[in-house]
Design an enzyme around this catalytic site. Structure first.
Site, PDB file in Angstrom:
ATOM      1  N   GLY A  15       4.053   5.561   8.045  1.00 16.55           N
ATOM      2  CA  GLY A  15       5.385   5.622   7.558  1.00 16.55           C
ATOM      3  C   GLY A  15       6.230   4.509   8.627  1.00 16.55           C
ATOM      4  N   ASN A  16       5.677   4.199   9.163  1.00 15.59           N
ATOM      5  CA  ASN A  16       6.341   2.756   9.429  1.00 15.59           C
ATOM      6  C   ASN A  16       5.760   1.565   8.774  1.00 15.59           C
ATOM      7  OD1 ASN A  16       5.957   4.355  13.139  1.00 15.59           O
ATOM      8  ND2 ASN A  16       8.065   2.667  12.663  1.00 15.59           N
ATOM      9  N   SER A  17       5.411   1.723   8.187  1.00 13.20           N
ATOM     10  CA  SER A  17       4.456   1.032   7.161  1.00 13.20           C
ATOM     11  C   SER A  17       5.642   0.229   6.147  1.00 13.20           C
ATOM     12  CB  SER A  17       3.257   1.349   6.552  1.00 13.20           C
ATOM     13  OG  SER A  17       2.518   1.372   6.804  1.00 13.20           O
TER      14      SER A  17
ATOM     15  N   HIS B 261      -0.001  -0.992  -0.007  1.00 16.52           N
ATOM     16  CA  HIS B 261      -0.251  -0.129  -0.111  1.00 16.52           C
ATOM     17  C   HIS B 261       1.115   1.219  -0.054  1.00 16.52           C
ATOM     18  CE1 HIS B 261       0.575  -0.373   4.106  1.00 16.52           C
ATOM     19  NE2 HIS B 261       0.591   1.216   4.642  1.00 16.52           N
TER      20      HIS B 261
ATOM     21  N   ASP C 131      -0.075  -7.650   1.758  1.00 16.70           N
ATOM     22  CA  ASP C 131      -0.121  -6.249   1.444  1.00 16.70           C
ATOM     23  C   ASP C 131       1.673  -6.115   1.352  1.00 16.70           C
ATOM     24  OD1 ASP C 131      -0.164  -3.770   1.187  1.00 16.70           O
ATOM     25  OD2 ASP C 131      -0.306  -3.331   3.765  1.00 16.70           O
TER      26      ASP C 131
END
Length: 246
Positions: free
Chosen positions: A196-198, A89, A119
């Site tokens: 933002g940690n994704s 994503h 994901d």
């Protein structure tokens, strides 16, 4: 004759003068060379301006006015050839992808593999540092609720940032806010994670990767950490993109 008491006393004096770094600090230093900032340009759902309480907007460092549709995420190098895992994503629908490595060098990148069910995306840089360091991956078979973990990434564009917590559950299921995607067999943890940690690594106290940070649970429409975050186990993440994790 040197006794055990003499040795213990000398150790205490040495530690008083120069305390050892915390376990979280050591974990961060071990994983830091492998952590990558991921920027996706012209992202269909991104916004460079992050709302602050009271409706004011704050523009993260390193972002310009023309980057209003830039998504920020995190990646981690998992092979010596430079394969980088991140969340799908973060890069889906973007016109181009830029990476910033731990040494500050930058490169364009392309998606070379995806796993929609988890994901996940695999990125390959057009150019990479000569001394690029791959992270150490470790099985989650021995992972237990209560085990200490550290999440590393670029929350709201700031970083690399580190937060520490514990594993709070295993084999959890998460449904996206729109109900269109269900992720299963997830690691639940309480180390702070935010947008933002994704795609960033979840590591143990040795700095070994146990999962890829994927989602945060929000009971409201606000996108901030409330104490529940989820990561795809590294076995699932690596296998899903065709990489043997061990």
């Amino acid at each position: 004759l040197v006794t055990q008491q003499d040795i213990d006393r000398a150790v205490r004096v040495s530690l008083d003068k120069k305390p050892l770094p915390s376990q979280a600090a050591r974990a961060f230093e071990a994983i830091r060379p492998s952590v990558v900032r991921v920027e996706g340009f012209d992202h269909p759902e991104a916004s460079a301006a992050i709302p602050k309480p009271g409706g004011k907007k704050h523009k993260p460092r390193g972002k310009s006015d023309e980057d209003e549709n830039t998504s920020i995420g995190t990646g981690v190098v998992i092979t010596e050839k430079g394969a980088i895992l991140t969340n799908l994503h973060v890069v889906s629908g973007t016109s181009r992808i830029k990476l910033v490595f731990a040494d500050g060098s930058e490169s364009e990148a392309k998606v070379v593999g995806v796993d929609i069910d988890n994901d996940l995306a695999v990125l390959q840089a057009a150019k990479q540092p000569d001394d690029l360091q791959a992270a150490t991956l470790i099985t989650t078979g021995d992972l237990k609720p209560g085990d200490e973990v550290v999440a590393v990434g670029f929350p709201f564009g700031f970083g690399p940032s580190v937060s520490a917590g514990v594993v709070s559950g295993l084999k959890q299921e998460f449904r996206s806010a729109d109900g269109k995607q269900v992720l299963s067999n997830l690691i639940q943890f309480d180390a702070a994670a935010n947008p933002g940690n994704s795609g960033g690594p979840l590591v143990n106290m040795e700095g070994e990767v146990v999962g890829i940070v994927t989602a945060i649970l929000n009971p409201t429409q606000q996108r901030f950490f409330v104490g529940l975050a989820f990561a795809v186990p590294i076995e699932n993440a690596a296998a899903a993109v065709g990489v043997s994790p061990f």
